[in-house]
Structures are given as C-alpha cells and as structure tokens.
Scaffold this motif. Structure first.
Motif, PDB file in Angstrom:
ATOM      1  N   ARG A   9      -0.743  -8.532   7.096  1.00 16.15           N
ATOM      2  CA  ARG A   9       0.653  -8.972   7.247  1.00 16.15           C
ATOM      3  C   ARG A   9       1.198  -9.574   5.947  1.00 16.15           C
ATOM      4  NH1 ARG A   9       2.547  -9.829  12.950  1.00 16.15           N
ATOM      5  NH2 ARG A   9       0.959  -8.811  14.211  1.00 16.15           N
ATOM      6  N   VAL A  10       0.370 -10.306   5.232  1.00 18.14           N
ATOM      7  CA  VAL A  10       0.808 -10.875   3.952  1.00 18.14           C
ATOM      8  C   VAL A  10       1.096  -9.749   2.960  1.00 18.14           C
ATOM      9  CG1 VAL A  10       0.060 -12.231   1.955  1.00 18.14           C
ATOM     10  CG2 VAL A  10      -0.300 -13.111   4.262  1.00 18.14           C
ATOM     11  N   CYS A  11       0.181  -8.784   2.858  1.00 19.18           N
ATOM     12  CA  CYS A  11       0.399  -7.649   1.954  1.00 19.18           C
ATOM     13  C   CYS A  11       1.619  -6.840   2.375  1.00 19.18           C
ATOM     14  CB  CYS A  11      -0.838  -6.746   1.921  1.00 19.18           C
ATOM     15  SG  CYS A  11      -2.228  -7.435   1.025  1.00 19.18           S
ATOM     16  N   ALA A  12       1.787  -6.637   3.665  1.00 15.16           N
ATOM     17  CA  ALA A  12       2.943  -5.886   4.159  1.00 15.16           C
ATOM     18  C   ALA A  12       4.241  -6.637   3.882  1.00 15.16           C
ATOM     19  CB  ALA A  12       2.795  -5.606   5.648  1.00 15.16           C
ATOM     20  N   ALA A  51       6.085  -0.510   4.836  1.00 20.75           N
ATOM     21  CA  ALA A  51       5.763  -1.933   4.982  1.00 20.75           C
ATOM     22  C   ALA A  51       6.046  -2.408   6.401  1.00 20.75           C
ATOM     23  CB  ALA A  51       6.567  -2.753   3.978  1.00 20.75           C
ATOM     24  N   LEU A  52       7.165  -1.984   6.976  1.00 18.19           N
ATOM     25  CA  LEU A  52       7.479  -2.373   8.351  1.00 18.19           C
ATOM     26  C   LEU A  52       6.438  -1.839   9.334  1.00 18.19           C
ATOM     27  CD1 LEU A  52      11.361  -1.932   8.409  1.00 18.19           C
ATOM     28  CD2 LEU A  52      10.067  -4.072   8.503  1.00 18.19           C
ATOM     29  N   GLY A  53       5.940  -0.634   9.091  1.00 11.36           N
ATOM     30  CA  GLY A  53       4.883  -0.083   9.936  1.00 11.36           C
ATOM     31  C   GLY A  53       3.619  -0.921   9.886  1.00 11.36           C
ATOM     32  N   ASN A  54       3.338  -1.499   8.729  1.00  7.03           N
ATOM     33  CA  ASN A  54       2.166  -2.357   8.586  1.00  7.03           C
ATOM     34  C   ASN A  54       2.372  -3.727   9.213  1.00  7.03           C
ATOM     35  OD1 ASN A  54      -0.051  -1.047   6.885  1.00  7.03           O
ATOM     36  ND2 ASN A  54       1.788  -0.522   5.760  1.00  7.03           N
ATOM     37  N   ASN A  72       0.000   4.622   4.070  1.00  4.53           N
ATOM     38  CA  ASN A  72      -0.382   3.714   2.994  1.00  4.53           C
ATOM     39  C   ASN A  72      -0.979   4.474   1.817  1.00  4.53           C
ATOM     40  OD1 ASN A  72       0.464   1.447   4.427  1.00  4.53           O
ATOM     41  ND2 ASN A  72      -1.543   1.142   5.359  1.00  4.53           N
ATOM     42  N   ALA A  73      -1.831   5.448   2.112  1.00  8.69           N
ATOM     43  CA  ALA A  73      -2.457   6.243   1.051  1.00  8.69           C
ATOM     44  C   ALA A  73      -1.411   7.082   0.313  1.00  8.69           C
ATOM     45  CB  ALA A  73      -3.548   7.136   1.636  1.00  8.69           C
ATOM     46  N   ALA A  74      -0.402   7.581   1.025  1.00 17.34           N
ATOM     47  CA  ALA A  74       0.660   8.357   0.384  1.00 17.34           C
ATOM     48  C   ALA A  74       1.461   7.491  -0.587  1.00 17.34           C
ATOM     49  CB  ALA A  74       1.580   8.965   1.442  1.00 17.34           C
ATOM     50  N   LEU A  75       1.760   6.261  -0.185  1.00 15.41           N
ATOM     51  CA  LEU A  75       2.486   5.356  -1.090  1.00 15.41           C
ATOM     52  C   LEU A  75       1.607   4.951  -2.267  1.00 15.41           C
ATOM     53  CD1 LEU A  75       5.437   4.011  -0.945  1.00 15.41           C
ATOM     54  CD2 LEU A  75       4.737   5.318   1.015  1.00 15.41           C
ATOM     55  N   LEU A  76       0.316   4.781  -2.037  1.00 13.81           N
ATOM     56  CA  LEU A  76      -0.606   4.485  -3.129  1.00 13.81           C
ATOM     57  C   LEU A  76      -0.609   5.648  -4.132  1.00 13.81           C
ATOM     58  CD1 LEU A  76      -2.848   2.943  -4.583  1.00 13.81           C
ATOM     59  CD2 LEU A  76      -4.481   3.931  -2.944  1.00 13.81           C
ATOM     60  N   GLY A  94       2.784  -2.581  -6.765  1.00 16.29           N
ATOM     61  CA  GLY A  94       2.928  -1.648  -5.642  1.00 16.29           C
ATOM     62  C   GLY A  94       1.632  -0.924  -5.339  1.00 16.29           C
ATOM     63  N   ALA A  95       0.952  -0.457  -6.375  1.00 15.17           N
ATOM     64  CA  ALA A  95      -0.320   0.242  -6.169  1.00 15.17           C
ATOM     65  C   ALA A  95      -1.358  -0.698  -5.556  1.00 15.17           C
ATOM     66  CB  ALA A  95      -0.824   0.815  -7.493  1.00 15.17           C
ATOM     67  N   ALA A  96      -1.412  -1.922  -6.047  1.00 10.76           N
ATOM     68  CA  ALA A  96      -2.385  -2.891  -5.514  1.00 10.76           C
ATOM     69  C   ALA A  96      -2.095  -3.208  -4.048  1.00 10.76           C
ATOM     70  CB  ALA A  96      -2.375  -4.162  -6.353  1.00 10.76           C
ATOM     71  N   LEU A  97      -0.815  -3.394  -3.723  1.00 17.26           N
ATOM     72  CA  LEU A  97      -0.451  -3.706  -2.335  1.00 17.26           C
ATOM     73  C   LEU A  97      -0.821  -2.567  -1.390  1.00 17.26           C
ATOM     74  CD1 LEU A  97       3.030  -5.414  -2.823  1.00 17.26           C
ATOM     75  CD2 LEU A  97       0.940  -6.477  -1.938  1.00 17.26           C
ATOM     76  N   PHE A  98      -0.500  -1.332  -1.772  1.00 21.14           N
ATOM     77  CA  PHE A  98      -0.783  -0.224  -0.862  1.00 21.14           C
ATOM     78  C   PHE A  98      -2.258   0.179  -0.866  1.00 21.14           C
ATOM     79  CE2 PHE A  98       3.810  -0.045  -0.841  1.00 21.14           C
ATOM     80  CZ  PHE A  98       4.018   0.057   0.515  1.00 21.14           C
ATOM     81  N   ALA A  99      -2.984  -0.121  -1.937  1.00 21.88           N
ATOM     82  CA  ALA A  99      -4.441   0.069  -1.907  1.00 21.88           C
ATOM     83  C   ALA A  99      -5.052  -0.917  -0.919  1.00 21.88           C
ATOM     84  CB  ALA A  99      -5.028  -0.124  -3.302  1.00 21.88           C
ATOM     85  N   ALA A 100      -4.597  -2.169  -0.985  1.00 25.03           N
ATOM     86  CA  ALA A 100      -5.100  -3.183  -0.050  1.00 25.03           C
ATOM     87  C   ALA A 100      -4.735  -2.830   1.386  1.00 25.03           C
ATOM     88  CB  ALA A 100      -4.540  -4.557  -0.419  1.00 25.03           C
ATOM     89  N   LEU A 101      -3.502  -2.412   1.609  1.00 17.32           N
ATOM     90  CA  LEU A 101      -3.078  -2.053   2.968  1.00 17.32           C
ATOM     91  C   LEU A 101      -3.871  -0.863   3.503  1.00 17.32           C
ATOM     92  CD1 LEU A 101       0.756  -2.611   2.643  1.00 17.32           C
ATOM     93  CD2 LEU A 101      -0.801  -3.840   4.167  1.00 17.32           C
ATOM     94  N   THR A 102      -4.151   0.103   2.645  1.00 18.38           N
ATOM     95  CA  THR A 102      -4.954   1.255   3.074  1.00 18.38           C
ATOM     96  C   THR A 102      -6.328   0.796   3.544  1.00 18.38           C
ATOM     97  OG1 THR A 102      -3.789   2.713   1.536  1.00 18.38           O
ATOM     98  CG2 THR A 102      -5.911   3.485   2.361  1.00 18.38           C
TER      99      THR A 102
END
Length: 123
Positions: A9-12, A51-54, A72-76, A94-102
């Motif tokens: 949730r924090v990353c999202a 982000a809303l999906g997460n 998440n992987a697509a955004l990464l 952005g890459a770090a956030l979506f890598a973490a979310l993935t």
C-alpha cells in the motif's frame, strides 16, 4: 494486515503520487494538444490505474493476483524502456516502485491452489 500488505500500500500510494504528478505536469509541459502530449497523459493514466489496482484488495483470487502482477511487470518494463531514452531520477523511482510492487504481489498467491495436487482452481 501483514507487513507485506502495508509495504504494498505504501508503494502503491507513492506510485499514485508519481502518476498524479506526471498527469499534472502534462499540461505544463505540453500546453497545446499534440501526439506527444497524448502519449504523456496516457503514461500518467497508466501509472495511476495500476497504482489504484495495487491499493485495492480486489485480487483475492489467483487470476486477480496474476493480472495485478502482469500490470506491475508491464509498468516496470515501461520504466526500463524509458530509461534508455530519458535517464532521470523519476524513471529510477518509477522502476523501483513497480519492481517492488511486482514482488510484493507474488507472495500473496494462495498455496491451496497447487497445480501438482490437481487443484481445479489453478487459473
């Protein structure tokens, strides 16, 4: 709520702020409607929607988790591609956030849907 859920949730939330900033800057960077402006707005919207999906608890099923992981992987992948033409700190963030979310979505996969044991709920 687990530590993984809190981290997700924090990353999202941070990704949502990044997307809102991206969308808001669109109109400052591109004052007139153009193809570049539409692409910039579209990228901001993609960040916001993912982000809303997460932030939601909707992926309670395995297909939902798989879909969220793919988003998440697509955004990464998108941020990695952007890095090749526009290396900037916002791209790294952005890459770090979506890598973490993935990675944070993957551990939430239910263990009861083991395809080796013949579960019919694999997909």
């Amino acid at each position: 709520m687990t530590k993984s859920d809190i981290a997700r949730r924090v990353c999202a939330g941070c990704a949502l702020l990044l997307g809102l900033t991206h969308l808001g800057l669109s109109f400052l960077i591109y004052p007139a409607l153009s193809l570049d402006a539409l692409w910039f707005v579209g990228a901001g919207l993609a960040i916001i929607v993912t982000a809303l999906g997460n932030l939601s608890d909707s992926p309670a099923s395995r297909p939902g988790m798989i879909l969220q992981t793919l988003q998440n992987a697509a955004l990464l992948a998108y941020f990695i591609a952007v890095w090749t033409v526009f290396p900037g700190i916002q791209v790294i963030i952005g890459a770090a956030l979506f890598a973490a979310l993935t990675l944070l979505v993957l551990p939430r996969t239910p263990t009861s849907t083991n395809p080796v044991r013949g579960s019919r709920n694999f997909l």
